[in-house]
Design a protein around this motif. Structure first.
Motif, PDB file in Angstrom:
ATOM      1  N   GLY A  17      94.145  25.128  14.827  1.00 50.18           N
ATOM      2  CA  GLY A  17      94.580  24.104  15.767  1.00 50.18           C
ATOM      3  C   GLY A  17      93.404  23.510  16.525  1.00 50.18           C
ATOM      4  O   GLY A  17      92.266  23.991  16.413  1.00 50.18           O
ATOM      5  N   LEU A  18      93.674  22.500  17.324  1.00 53.30           N
ATOM      6  CA  LEU A  18      92.611  21.816  18.053  1.00 53.30           C
ATOM      7  C   LEU A  18      91.875  22.752  18.999  1.00 53.30           C
ATOM      8  O   LEU A  18      90.672  22.612  19.218  1.00 53.30           O
ATOM      9  CB  LEU A  18      93.202  20.626  18.832  1.00 53.30           C
ATOM     10  N   ASN A  19      92.572  23.719  19.551  1.00 47.77           N
ATOM     11  CA  ASN A  19      91.962  24.633  20.516  1.00 47.77           C
ATOM     12  C   ASN A  19      91.441  25.928  19.887  1.00 47.77           C
ATOM     13  O   ASN A  19      90.990  26.826  20.609  1.00 47.77           O
ATOM     14  CB  ASN A  19      92.969  24.966  21.618  1.00 47.77           C
ATOM     15  N   SER A  20      91.501  26.017  18.567  1.00 51.52           N
ATOM     16  CA  SER A  20      91.001  27.217  17.896  1.00 51.52           C
ATOM     17  C   SER A  20      89.486  27.338  18.075  1.00 51.52           C
ATOM     18  O   SER A  20      88.761  26.335  18.074  1.00 51.52           O
ATOM     19  CB  SER A  20      91.317  27.160  16.395  1.00 51.52           C
ATOM     20  N   GLN A  21      89.025  28.568  18.218  1.00 56.62           N
ATOM     21  CA  GLN A  21      87.593  28.842  18.289  1.00 56.62           C
ATOM     22  C   GLN A  21      87.155  29.436  16.955  1.00 56.62           C
ATOM     23  O   GLN A  21      87.772  30.377  16.448  1.00 56.62           O
ATOM     24  CB  GLN A  21      87.286  29.800  19.438  1.00 56.62           C
ATOM     25  N   ILE A  22      86.081  28.889  16.402  1.00 51.71           N
ATOM     26  CA  ILE A  22      85.693  29.176  15.021  1.00 51.71           C
ATOM     27  C   ILE A  22      84.225  29.573  14.962  1.00 51.71           C
ATOM     28  O   ILE A  22      83.379  29.031  15.674  1.00 51.71           O
ATOM     29  CB  ILE A  22      85.927  27.931  14.131  1.00 51.71           C
ATOM     30  N   VAL A  23      83.925  30.526  14.073  1.00 52.02           N
ATOM     31  CA  VAL A  23      82.544  30.888  13.754  1.00 52.02           C
ATOM     32  C   VAL A  23      82.376  30.739  12.249  1.00 52.02           C
ATOM     33  O   VAL A  23      83.241  31.164  11.477  1.00 52.02           O
ATOM     34  CB  VAL A  23      82.215  32.341  14.163  1.00 52.02           C
ATOM     35  N   THR A  24      81.279  30.106  11.810  1.00 52.44           N
ATOM     36  CA  THR A  24      80.983  30.026  10.387  1.00 52.44           C
ATOM     37  C   THR A  24      79.716  30.825  10.104  1.00 52.44           C
ATOM     38  O   THR A  24      78.765  30.793  10.883  1.00 52.44           O
ATOM     39  CB  THR A  24      80.791  28.581   9.903  1.00 52.44           C
ATOM     40  N   SER A 308      90.007  12.491  26.559  1.00 55.15           N
ATOM     41  CA  SER A 308      89.352  13.471  27.439  1.00 55.15           C
ATOM     42  C   SER A 308      90.332  14.482  28.021  1.00 55.15           C
ATOM     43  O   SER A 308      89.921  15.523  28.540  1.00 55.15           O
ATOM     44  CB  SER A 308      88.619  12.758  28.573  1.00 55.15           C
ATOM     45  N   LYS A 309      91.628  14.178  27.944  1.00 55.64           N
ATOM     46  CA  LYS A 309      92.631  15.124  28.424  1.00 55.64           C
ATOM     47  C   LYS A 309      92.755  16.327  27.485  1.00 55.64           C
ATOM     48  O   LYS A 309      93.308  17.350  27.859  1.00 55.64           O
ATOM     49  CB  LYS A 309      93.985  14.423  28.554  1.00 55.64           C
ATOM     50  N   ARG A 310      92.199  16.184  26.248  1.00 59.42           N
ATOM     51  CA  ARG A 310      92.331  17.253  25.257  1.00 59.42           C
ATOM     52  C   ARG A 310      90.993  17.830  24.807  1.00 59.42           C
ATOM     53  O   ARG A 310      90.920  19.000  24.436  1.00 59.42           O
ATOM     54  CB  ARG A 310      93.093  16.725  24.024  1.00 59.42           C
ATOM     55  N   ILE A 311      89.956  16.997  24.815  1.00 63.75           N
ATOM     56  CA  ILE A 311      88.649  17.459  24.344  1.00 63.75           C
ATOM     57  C   ILE A 311      87.555  16.912  25.257  1.00 63.75           C
ATOM     58  O   ILE A 311      87.794  16.007  26.075  1.00 63.75           O
ATOM     59  CB  ILE A 311      88.365  16.990  22.896  1.00 63.75           C
ATOM     60  N   ASP A 312      86.369  17.460  25.115  1.00 66.19           N
ATOM     61  CA  ASP A 312      85.224  17.001  25.898  1.00 66.19           C
ATOM     62  C   ASP A 312      84.594  15.784  25.212  1.00 66.19           C
ATOM     63  O   ASP A 312      84.016  15.893  24.129  1.00 66.19           O
ATOM     64  CB  ASP A 312      84.188  18.124  26.023  1.00 66.19           C
ATOM     65  N   VAL A 313      84.730  14.622  25.839  1.00 68.20           N
ATOM     66  CA  VAL A 313      84.124  13.398  25.299  1.00 68.20           C
ATOM     67  C   VAL A 313      83.172  12.789  26.337  1.00 68.20           C
ATOM     68  O   VAL A 313      82.928  11.585  26.326  1.00 68.20           O
ATOM     69  CB  VAL A 313      85.206  12.365  24.894  1.00 68.20           C
ATOM     70  N   SER A 314      82.632  13.636  27.218  1.00 68.63           N
ATOM     71  CA  SER A 314      81.787  13.135  28.301  1.00 68.63           C
ATOM     72  C   SER A 314      80.561  12.397  27.767  1.00 68.63           C
ATOM     73  O   SER A 314      80.169  11.352  28.318  1.00 68.63           O
ATOM     74  CB  SER A 314      81.347  14.284  29.205  1.00 68.63           C
ATOM     75  N   ALA A 315      79.951  12.905  26.697  1.00 64.01           N
ATOM     76  CA  ALA A 315      78.762  12.255  26.136  1.00 64.01           C
ATOM     77  C   ALA A 315      79.117  10.890  25.563  1.00 64.01           C
ATOM     78  O   ALA A 315      78.394   9.901  25.780  1.00 64.01           O
ATOM     79  CB  ALA A 315      78.133  13.130  25.065  1.00 64.01           C
ATOM     80  N   GLU A 316      80.244  10.829  24.840  1.00 61.45           N
ATOM     81  CA  GLU A 316      80.662   9.557  24.248  1.00 61.45           C
ATOM     82  C   GLU A 316      81.037   8.543  25.334  1.00 61.45           C
ATOM     83  O   GLU A 316      80.690   7.352  25.237  1.00 61.45           O
ATOM     84  CB  GLU A 316      81.853   9.778  23.312  1.00 61.45           C
TER      85      GLU A 316
END
Length: 332
Positions: A17-24, A308-316
């Motif tokens: 999901g969008l909030n999943s934390q992933i390591v590759t 921005s309510k769901r993800i960090d888009v501060s740079a964009e």
């Protein structure tokens, strides 16, 4: 009439999901997939050890991280004034041994912290061929361009490989019982090992991956290798070296991955984010000062603020707001 065997993997039992934390972790294919996930605005620690091809080294590094073990003191080497470690990729280097030790320990700590919090570990196995450092008798992750006479190259025995992977996965499950593991076999062919040995190597990895999924319901296999070898069975999907999949192949494989591994909300989000990234890359055809371009930037800012309510888009947001300010000032 069909001109290729289209293959659509089954939907995975555990969806990202969008909030999943992933390591590759793993080969260069792990880098590629990890960067695609980063570009999709997911929370990803992408291949922190650098490209690691063989499962023996992958297991050693992850176990080292999770148990808080320091890097082997016998693994440090100096070449042309630069320090490396045999257990890590050459992207991790320093000007002296102490500096490198601090860097490696920080990398191990970061990886341990990420895995303990992660929802998914994307594990890509590249080759069962290994290099053993003759003096120490230990398998290395990278030879760092040291003389070939220092190493013995051989195919790792399947039973030993199975044992290494089982020990690693037990450790992973112990430190994070909620972790889901996605295993892949890299579609990159190791032609330097000869094509016959490459096929033996990939077969060993594929058998191990299959067995892991049979024995553990929290481990799933994604058939990247099969998609490349059977679905995209054509050299037009390779780079000029005829070994590495090209961008078109990566697009196709990642698209198949999204279909079977992403939940509906994430797929919907990525569809919208793809449109926004196209807008971010847009440059006006008739200058930056037109009223139409100002309206375009204002609309884009509104879309980013919604995102921005769901993800960090501060740079964009900062970048587009800067463009709008320049546009306004140039008309004052």
């Amino acid at each position: 009439m069909q001109f290729h065997t289209e293959f659509s993997p089954e939907v995975l039992p555990h969806r990202i999901g969008l909030n999943s934390q992933i390591v590759t972790i793993g080969s260069c294919f792990a880098d590629v997939m990890g960067q695609r996930l980063v570009d999709a605005k997911l929370s990803v620690l992408n291949n922190p050890f650098g490209t690691i091809f063989n499962p023996v080294s992958i297991s050693k590094l992850l176990t080292m991280a999770l148990r808080g073990t320091s890097p082997d003191e016998n693994g440090y080497i100096e070449r042309d004034g630069v320090w490396f470690h045999y257990d890590f990729h050459s992207m991790l280097w320093a000007n002296n041994q102490a500096e490198l030790r601090d860097k490696l320990i920080a990398c191990l700590t970061q990886t341990s912290d990420a895995i303990r919090k992660a929802d998914f570990l994307f594990l890509t196995l590249g080759s069962a061929m290994v290099y053993r450092h003759i003096e120490t008798g230990k398998v290395v992750a990278n030879c760092h361009k040291m003389p070939g006479a220092l190493f013995e190259k051989y195919l790792y025995q399947i039973d030993h490989l199975r044992d290494d992977m089982n020990r690693l996965l037990k450790t992973l499950h112990k430190v994070n019982p909620n972790l889901k593991v996605l295993v892949t076999v890299s579609p990159v062919r190791h032609t330097r090992d000869t094509l016959p040995l490459n096929n033996v190597s990939k077969s060993i990895l594929r058998v191990i991956a299959h067995e892991l999924t049979v024995w553990n319901d929290w481990i799933t296999y994604f058939p990247a290798y099969e998609l490349m070898m059977d679905d995209l069975r054509d050299y037009r999907f390779y780079e000029a070296d005829l070994i590495h999949p090209n961008t078109q192949a990566h697009d196709y494989i990642f698209g198949k991955f999204a279909e079977c591994a992403f939940d509906p909300d994430l797929r919907n989000f990525i569809s919208k984010w793809t449109q926004i990234t196209k807008s971010l890359a847009h440059r006006p055809l008739y200058g930056h000062n037109s009223p139409a371009h100002r309206q375009f930037l204002i609309k884009l800012i509104a879309e980013l603020e919604t995102m921005s309510k769901r993800i960090d888009v501060s740079a964009e947001l900062a970048e587009v707001q800067g463009r709008l300010e320049k546009c306004i000032l140039s008309n004052v």
